[in-house]
Design an enzyme around this catalytic site. Structure first.
Site, PDB file in Angstrom:
ATOM      1  N   HIS A 141       0.825  -1.202   0.000  1.00 27.74           N
ATOM      2  CA  HIS A 141       0.000   0.000   0.000  1.00 27.74           C
ATOM      3  C   HIS A 141       0.867   1.263   0.000  1.00 27.74           C
ATOM      4  O   HIS A 141       1.262   1.745   1.068  1.00 27.74           O
ATOM      5  CB  HIS A 141      -0.897  -0.005   1.238  1.00 27.74           C
ATOM      6  CG  HIS A 141      -1.850  -1.156   1.290  1.00 27.74           C
ATOM      7  ND1 HIS A 141      -1.466  -2.435   1.598  1.00 27.74           N
ATOM      8  CD2 HIS A 141      -3.194  -1.227   1.061  1.00 27.74           C
ATOM      9  CE1 HIS A 141      -2.524  -3.247   1.561  1.00 27.74           C
ATOM     10  NE2 HIS A 141      -3.577  -2.549   1.252  1.00 27.74           N
ATOM     11  N   HIS A 176      -3.811   3.242  -3.623  1.00 30.92           N
ATOM     12  CA  HIS A 176      -4.021   2.740  -2.258  1.00 30.92           C
ATOM     13  C   HIS A 176      -3.325   1.418  -1.982  1.00 30.92           C
ATOM     14  O   HIS A 176      -2.508   1.317  -1.066  1.00 30.92           O
ATOM     15  CB  HIS A 176      -5.520   2.602  -1.968  1.00 30.92           C
ATOM     16  CG  HIS A 176      -5.827   1.812  -0.740  1.00 30.92           C
ATOM     17  ND1 HIS A 176      -5.735   2.350   0.525  1.00 30.92           N
ATOM     18  CD2 HIS A 176      -6.182   0.518  -0.569  1.00 30.92           C
ATOM     19  CE1 HIS A 176      -6.032   1.419   1.420  1.00 30.92           C
ATOM     20  NE2 HIS A 176      -6.298   0.293   0.781  1.00 30.92           N
ATOM     21  N   GLU A 206     -19.553  -3.574  23.325  1.00 32.33           N
ATOM     22  CA  GLU A 206     -18.752  -4.786  23.535  1.00 32.33           C
ATOM     23  C   GLU A 206     -17.450  -4.753  22.761  1.00 32.33           C
ATOM     24  O   GLU A 206     -16.395  -5.185  23.253  1.00 32.33           O
ATOM     25  CB  GLU A 206     -19.555  -6.023  23.115  1.00 32.33           C
ATOM     26  CG  GLU A 206     -20.827  -6.262  23.925  1.00 32.33           C
ATOM     27  CD  GLU A 206     -22.020  -5.465  23.441  1.00 32.33           C
ATOM     28  OE1 GLU A 206     -21.908  -4.787  22.391  1.00 32.33           O
ATOM     29  OE2 GLU A 206     -23.073  -5.511  24.090  1.00 32.33           O
ATOM     30  N   HIS A 249     -30.469 -14.773  22.599  1.00 33.35           N
ATOM     31  CA  HIS A 249     -29.502 -14.578  23.676  1.00 33.35           C
ATOM     32  C   HIS A 249     -28.814 -15.866  24.114  1.00 33.35           C
ATOM     33  O   HIS A 249     -27.977 -15.827  25.006  1.00 33.35           O
ATOM     34  CB  HIS A 249     -30.185 -13.927  24.895  1.00 33.35           C
ATOM     35  CG  HIS A 249     -30.455 -12.461  24.701  1.00 33.35           C
ATOM     36  ND1 HIS A 249     -31.234 -11.981  23.681  1.00 33.35           N
ATOM     37  CD2 HIS A 249     -30.022 -11.363  25.373  1.00 33.35           C
ATOM     38  CE1 HIS A 249     -31.276 -10.669  23.742  1.00 33.35           C
ATOM     39  NE2 HIS A 249     -30.557 -10.261  24.750  1.00 33.35           N
TER      40      HIS A 249
END
Lengths: 669, 669
Positions: free
Chosen positions: A32, A266, A406, A468
């Site tokens: 890159h 890139h 989380e 869950h």
């Protein structure tokens, strides 16, 4: 843009970085070049005018942290490391992306001195840097005394638009804004280009306003103008009430006559011709891996300055130690865990509760242990008693309220752990391990001992239902290399697993905990608990009445082994009793950790699962994987159901009777 | 707050919802009363004054979508579904969270008529709703003609602060802002409380400014004042240039004298006494599951109104069909896939390239197929030729530039798929499947045929290194129930897998694709391609010279089976040849899909892996799981390395020679 010539030594330095970067990518014919060409001035100003670091000691505790969140800018980082004098040679740069090199395709802390963390998966660097800044604040608030700024450094990040688009970055930025992490400075390489084209193809955020809304101090700078960048960084360092974002307007592939400002620059080598044209445009000679002596001299001042910085700091620490003997616990945390003050248990208790109690016993010994939950502190059991939340006005608090974030939580736990001087844990429900897997994986790859707590670990959680109830999660975590996944069977095994996690050095640990209470089954002596072996015989079979002669095994004689983990160990024990009544000699094995078991000697492993003795596995999760140890399985390979936990467990076959049935069927095969 | 009495029928209706919600939670002694108590007026106003729906036909194509992103507000939704006349009885409410009920612990589209999608894991609803709004715009832009607004509906979301903290929501909100999805209206239940306490414990975002920075139209409303909410929704519907956020200030646990405004009301039953006190405070009788007739009559007007809406629409569609016969392809998409125009392949080609070509062949047949990549359109191969990007000014475009937002992408793909009328795919690198696992899992749980493309599927990707090289991902995906993970061995198997994915109805499919070119190995006849069986004999063994008598198997006689997937099938083929030269009869099995194979009859499965014939597995991924089929493995259970792909594959043992060695060793055991 005007062609930048090398009128000044600083321009020469910047273009040396650029030349090295495109040469390395060209030689590997892979990589890159775009970001190093565009962001070289930004990084140069940061590294030579602001960053306090010591190339001779990349682990100097009070160094500023530099995190390249845009991991695809590795050549920028490798060039800077080589040029400023880290243990990285020009030959290392020439070996870029080749087998066995110290210059892998994205930065890896375990391979390259001076690389703070592995990056590449976008957003991870940003979020872990927030953890580093948390660690700095926690440690400095606890350790420093008037005249003794022992812990006092900045955390710098270089990020890309890709980082800003990732959700984990938002979570981390929102948390950093809430915590007012004023010593966190993020430089955003705003080059208006993504892989697929201009950023306006998919990205219309008003980044300034967005970050201001999150409580950040935001500036804009011209990334090609070193003075503009320098001023912004100086201001950011003074803006200590908020984390800082500096939007640096840059041009991807700067200098490349044909690819500058285009996504083509890139992620692929420019090509031999374009490399030549680029060097010409930059006013640099064609020579491959060209390092002008004056540029190298300029960069290498960092070695002198850095050593001075560290020496001065070391003297300060000496004086501090002499006058503040109580600081030892903070400066030289003892790695071993004393278990004599671990809690005692008498009644059935959920392993999440046992975990909370053990955590608190450890926290009393280890003041550098901090952590929290993603808005489930009570449910998971993460609160450290007698300590406030870690907040702007209570920076010595040990309880981090990560919010419903989380992913940023676990990435920040990695950052705190990487910072060193602290140990860190984060907790949520096992189902939400899916929300933070990239951070768990990166911890394993970086070989750091982050601690991840996951409670509500099976359909046994009951009413909350299939959305869950983890099914595949336990096995999906076990599949991550170098992650020690531990699912303890009772309170004492939980305590033993905590000790293992605290003593881990080169791998993260995940503790998988129940919502529901479990009977006490395993020995109370934590120091010698066999959980350290990963799997062990919890109940030995009586001598087999069926094959007394044929099947003699090292540790007893059994017709059958029932191996179980966590909440299913008690089911296996009861099944074993049922079978014994029928004259079937069943050994019950508790297997809290595949990771630890698979690192035991072959003899030990074969003593647990003797050859030719059939094995039944019992685990309230996907059976995929269990065929490694067992020929029949009591597990669940479909989604769960919403009902009280005991009903769900019963309906899906996690009963002693069903385990006994499956065992009998296996023996008949 | 003043005690809300039931002076009006609307207040009575709102308090009926509240009463049902707390009663159901109390009876189950498990659940979340806080949100329904707080947000009942908001939902009531939306459902009775704005939402265009038909309780008698929850699948009416042009209904407004209502997504309860805050899935823990299920009792609000169940109450509304029952009260407005969906196929849900009072007894269903009484069976809340019990085994076999239609009212599970969080909403599930597969169980409850009128539930648009499963929610509970925060952020998923918000992000999938963005997909629904994308589908609405794409379909309406393509189908509608002057006078025929065939597709014309809003997508409404009710979300919580937890949703707003999740990263996936940021990604989705940023995308929605960019796309100017003006018919998306999000109601934010701003109750200032999270599970761990007040939101200011961890959340200091200025939500209004944040969303404005993302290009949203933002309003604030008093969630307890129905007129205030009504006005805001009316304005939001008129603000068609931007997606709308309405910040509704509410009180969690409203009406509960002791728990209102406290986190204690969030996730546990109030208790018998507090339920009584709450009803008293709300001016309602104590009676359990009380549904006053006038309230029910009021709600049930929705049945009449809804049927009228649908009838009018149906007449419009009739007229449209008559005048616009070309609309058939859009209104009645044919599910089967014609393979006669599938591409031909002659040379080795990466399966990502084969996928791109097949996708384009399918796209020509199926105008309702749309999708894109997370800023990797070219790398993964997701571009539909001859179609622009889906942008505000080109809403008929089929290529969605999702940006670097893997999680929101896959959740939006779910939303488009749930919307119906469209098929959708999303693509990124396999390593980033970790960034979107919660959406993949939810697709599987919801039993919807989303299509997930994951390229760069192993260490064979080479130089990008361990941060980008999947190891555990393939097996971790296979562990998700009801997800068909397919890893094709060559171009034709890729085409066959695409056909399977397009014809799937009740399960999502993940296609796992290589970066590197693979030789052509499998038959070109897609219609009869054995990939549909999940695993099949690609190369039959010559008759065994070693055990010609002993080991007779149904489909030939082999000493050994080598099973492989994807890029390793050609390695297995070459290994088979090496072994045959030594007189070892080796069968080679290509196993693109465990999911499909495990749904084959036992006879078929045993014909592929005959009993007592040893099996070697070859897959450039974690070996965990392969013990189900094989006794020896060529795999990788550690992180990869940065070097050219062929070098990495060679160094880690993915060579014919090593597979032959492992095979010989297995035969010797």
């Amino acid at each position: 843009m005007g062609a930048p010539l090398v009128a000044t030594i600083e321009q020469l330095c910047v273009n040396t970085i650029r030349g090295l970067s495109i040469d390395a990518v060209q030689r590997a014919n892979s990589g890159h070049p775009g970001l190093p060409l565009g962001a070289a001035p930004v990084a140069f100003v940061l590294w030579t005018r602001h960053l306090r670091h010591n190339p001779s000691n990349p682990k100097w505790a009070n160094r500023d942290r530099f995190v390249l969140s845009a991991g695809h800018g590795y050549m920028l980082l490798y060039s800077l490391l080589f040029l400023t004098g880290y243990e990285l040679t020009l030959d290392d740069l020439k070996g870029f992306r080749q087998w066995g090199s110290k210059t892998p395709g994205h930065p890896e802390n375990i391979l390259t001195p001076g690389v703070e963390m592995a990056t590449g998966p976008l957003g991870q660097g940003f979020a872990s840097a927030v953890g580093m800044a948390i660690a700095e604040r926690y440690l400095s608030s606890n350790i420093n005394r008037p005249g003794f700024e022992i812990v006092d450094h900045h955390t710098y990040v270089l990020c890309s638009d890709g980082d800003l688009m990732e959700g984990v970055t938002q979570e981390a930025a929102s948390l950093a804004g809430h915590l007012k992490l004023g010593k966190l400075v993020v430089l955003y390489d705003d080059n208006h280009i993504t892989i697929d084209g201009a950023t306006d193809l998919s990205f219309s955020d008003h980044t300034r306003e967005r970050f201001q809304a999150l409580g950040w101090h935001v500036q804009e700078a011209d990334g090609e103008d070193m003075e503009s960048v320098d001023r912004a960084i100086a201001i950011a360092k003074k803006a200590t009430a908020e984390p800082s974002l500096i939007i640096c307007r840059t041009t991807i592939g700067f200098g490349s006559p044909n690819f500058a400002g285009k996504s083509k620059s890139h992620g692929a080598a420019l090509g031999v011709e374009e490399v030549k044209l680029t060097k010409r445009a930059l006013g640099m000679p064609e020579q491959e891996f060209y390092v002008p002596e004056q540029a190298l001299d300029f960069f290498r001042q960092a070695e002198v300055t850095g050593q001075e910085l560290e020496d001065n700091w070391s003297r300060l620490v000496e004086a501090f130690r002499a006058t503040h003997p109580e600081s030892t616990a903070w400066l030289d945390p003892d790695g071993s865990i004393e278990t004599s003050h671990f809690p005692e248990f008498n009644d059935p208790v959920a392993t999440r509760v046992a975990s909370a109690k053990t955590l608190n016993a450890i926290a009393k010994q280890v003041p550098t242990l901090i952590g929290g939950a993603a808005d489930l502190a009570e449910s998971v059991g993460t609160m450290i008693e007698d300590s406030p939340y870690f907040q702007p006005n209570t920076p010595t608090g040990r309880n981090i309220a990560f919010g419903v974030r989380e992913h940023a939580m676990m990435a920040a736990v990695n950052g705190i752990t990487l910072h060193a001087g602290c140990r860190a844990f984060g907790g949520t429900f096992l189902i939400f391990s899916d929300y933070c897997r990239p951070a768990l994986r990166l911890a394993a790859l970086m070989e750091i001992p982050s601690i991840f707590l996951f409670s509500h670990d099976s359909i046994g959680l009951g009413e909350d239902g299939p959305t869950h109830q983890p099914i595949e999660h336990l096995m999906a975590l076990r599949a991550i290399p170098n992650l020690n996944v531990m699912r303890p069977a009772d309170a004492y095994e939980t305590a033993a697993c905590w000790k293992i996690a605290m003593e881990a050095r080169k791998n993260p640990c995940a503790l998988i905990l129940t919502r529901q209470a479990l009977p006490l089954l395993t020995p109370a002596e934590i120091e010698v608990h066999q959980a350290t072996r990963g799997a062990y015989v919890l109940a030995e079979a009586s001598v087999s009445s069926r094959y007394p002669e044929e099947r003699s095994i090292s540790a007893g004689i059994a017709d059958l082994v029932i191996v179980a983990t966590g909440s299913e160990v008690s089911v296996a024990m009861a099944a074993g009793s049922l079978l014994e009544k029928e004259g079937i000699a069943a050994r019950v094995v508790s297997m809290p950790s595949w990771f630890l078991f698979e690192r035991q000697p072959k003899d030990y492993r074969e003593s647990i699962f003797p050859k030719n003795i059939p094995v039944v596995s019992v685990e309230a999760g996907a059976t995929l994987g269990w065929a490694r140890y067992a020929q029949a399985h009591v597990g669940i390979d479909h989604f769960g159901a919403s009902a009280p936990g005991p009903a769900v467990m019963r309906e899906f076959g996690f009963t002693p009777e069903n385990v006994a049935t499956v065992s009998r069927e296996l023996l008949k095969r």
